[in-house]
Design an enzyme around this catalytic site. Structure first.
Site, mmCIF file in Angstrom:
data_model
loop_
_atom_site.group_PDB
_atom_site.id
_atom_site.type_symbol
_atom_site.label_atom_id
_atom_site.label_comp_id
_atom_site.label_asym_id
_atom_site.label_seq_id
_atom_site.Cartn_x
_atom_site.Cartn_y
_atom_site.Cartn_z
ATOM 1 C CG ASP A 47 24.737 -18.767 11.390
ATOM 2 O OD1 ASP A 47 26.084 -19.114 11.897
ATOM 3 O OD2 ASP A 47 24.606 -19.122 10.290
ATOM 4 C CG HIS B 272 21.308 -24.149 5.957
ATOM 5 N ND1 HIS B 272 22.127 -25.229 5.638
ATOM 6 C CD2 HIS B 272 22.163 -23.055 6.016
ATOM 7 C CE1 HIS B 272 23.131 -24.555 5.197
ATOM 8 N NE2 HIS B 272 23.201 -23.314 5.149
HETATM 9 P P1 AMP Z 1 25.929 -22.213 4.459
HETATM 10 O O1 AMP Z 1 26.035 -23.836 4.419
HETATM 11 O O2 AMP Z 1 27.124 -21.613 3.617
HETATM 12 O O3 AMP Z 1 24.632 -21.480 3.999
HETATM 13 O O4 AMP Z 1 26.269 -21.756 5.778
HETATM 14 C C1 AMP Z 1 26.106 -22.511 7.016
HETATM 15 C C2 AMP Z 1 26.144 -21.820 8.107
HETATM 16 O O5 AMP Z 1 25.802 -22.563 9.491
HETATM 17 C C3 AMP Z 1 27.066 -20.619 8.456
HETATM 18 O O6 AMP Z 1 26.337 -19.610 8.683
HETATM 19 C C4 AMP Z 1 27.694 -20.880 9.834
HETATM 20 O O7 AMP Z 1 28.056 -20.126 10.694
HETATM 21 C C5 AMP Z 1 26.408 -21.890 10.392
HETATM 22 N N1 AMP Z 1 26.849 -23.174 11.265
HETATM 23 C C6 AMP Z 1 28.039 -23.937 11.168
HETATM 24 N N2 AMP Z 1 27.826 -24.737 12.200
HETATM 25 C C7 AMP Z 1 26.948 -24.511 13.150
HETATM 26 C C8 AMP Z 1 26.633 -24.742 14.300
HETATM 27 N N3 AMP Z 1 26.949 -25.875 15.022
HETATM 28 N N4 AMP Z 1 25.445 -24.249 15.061
HETATM 29 C C9 AMP Z 1 24.865 -23.152 14.329
HETATM 30 N N5 AMP Z 1 25.395 -22.709 12.899
HETATM 31 C C10 AMP Z 1 26.457 -23.247 12.569
#
Ligand code: AMP
Length: 142
Positions: A36, A105
């Site tokens: 993340d 995810h």
């Molecule tokens: P959620 O949809 O609320 O479960 O969280 C989405 C997660 O994706 C968050 O913890 C972000 O920090 C993470 N995130 C967003 N964009 C990216 C990326 N390009 N690569 C890795 N993690 C990401």
């Protein structure tokens, strides 16, 4: 209420296609795991299926059945790599539940007694740090 349609242009779909970079940890025919970029604790990783679904509400149960052993494998590895006391596994469905990226995810986060988590989607971590953490976790994958 029905779940909105899956958007194949979401950021994790772009990671799967290689359009956006990620710090990868594990990959098989059905699954990808990567760090993340805004970790809530060192070692915070994400596990996603390659098949697109918005979240658990529209996921194919067969996809979930293949995904969960990988979540388990990485939870064990990250616990060992960070000498954690426990592992927090989280998965959000729809904005009301805190979901911000609409490709299914699972968050896997090592936890230490008495140490709090940073805010969700807080600050970006340095790529070198994420790469070093990924190497540590990979070394513990059996
Ligand atoms: P959620 O949809 O609320 O479960 O969280 C989405 C997660 O994706 C968050 O913890 C972000 O920090 C993470 N995130 C967003 N964009 C990216 C990326 N390009 N690569 C890795 N993690 C990401």
């Amino acid at each position: 209420m029905t779940v909105p349609a899956y958007d194949p242009e979401n950021i994790f779909a772009k990671i799967l296609k290689g359009i956006i970079p990620s710090v990868k940890l594990y990959e098989d025919e059905d699954t990808l795991a990567f760090m993340d970029v805004m970790p809530q604790a060192p070692g915070h990783l994400l596990v996603i299926p390659k098949q697109g679904s918005r979240n658990i509400l529209d996921a194919d149960p067969v996809v979930l059945a293949r995904l969960m052993p990988v979540v388990q494998k990485l939870a064990i590895a990250v616990k060992q790599a960070f000498e954690a006391d426990g592992v927090y596994i989280a998965q959000f469905n729809e904005p009301a539940a805190g979901q911000t990226v609409f490709h299914l995810h699972f968050h896997v986060i090592p936890r230490h007694e008495g140490v709090g988590l940073k805010p969700h989607s807080g600050s970006m971590e340095k790529i070198e740090t994420l790469t070093a953490h990924a190497e540590k976790i990979r070394a513990c994958l059996s």
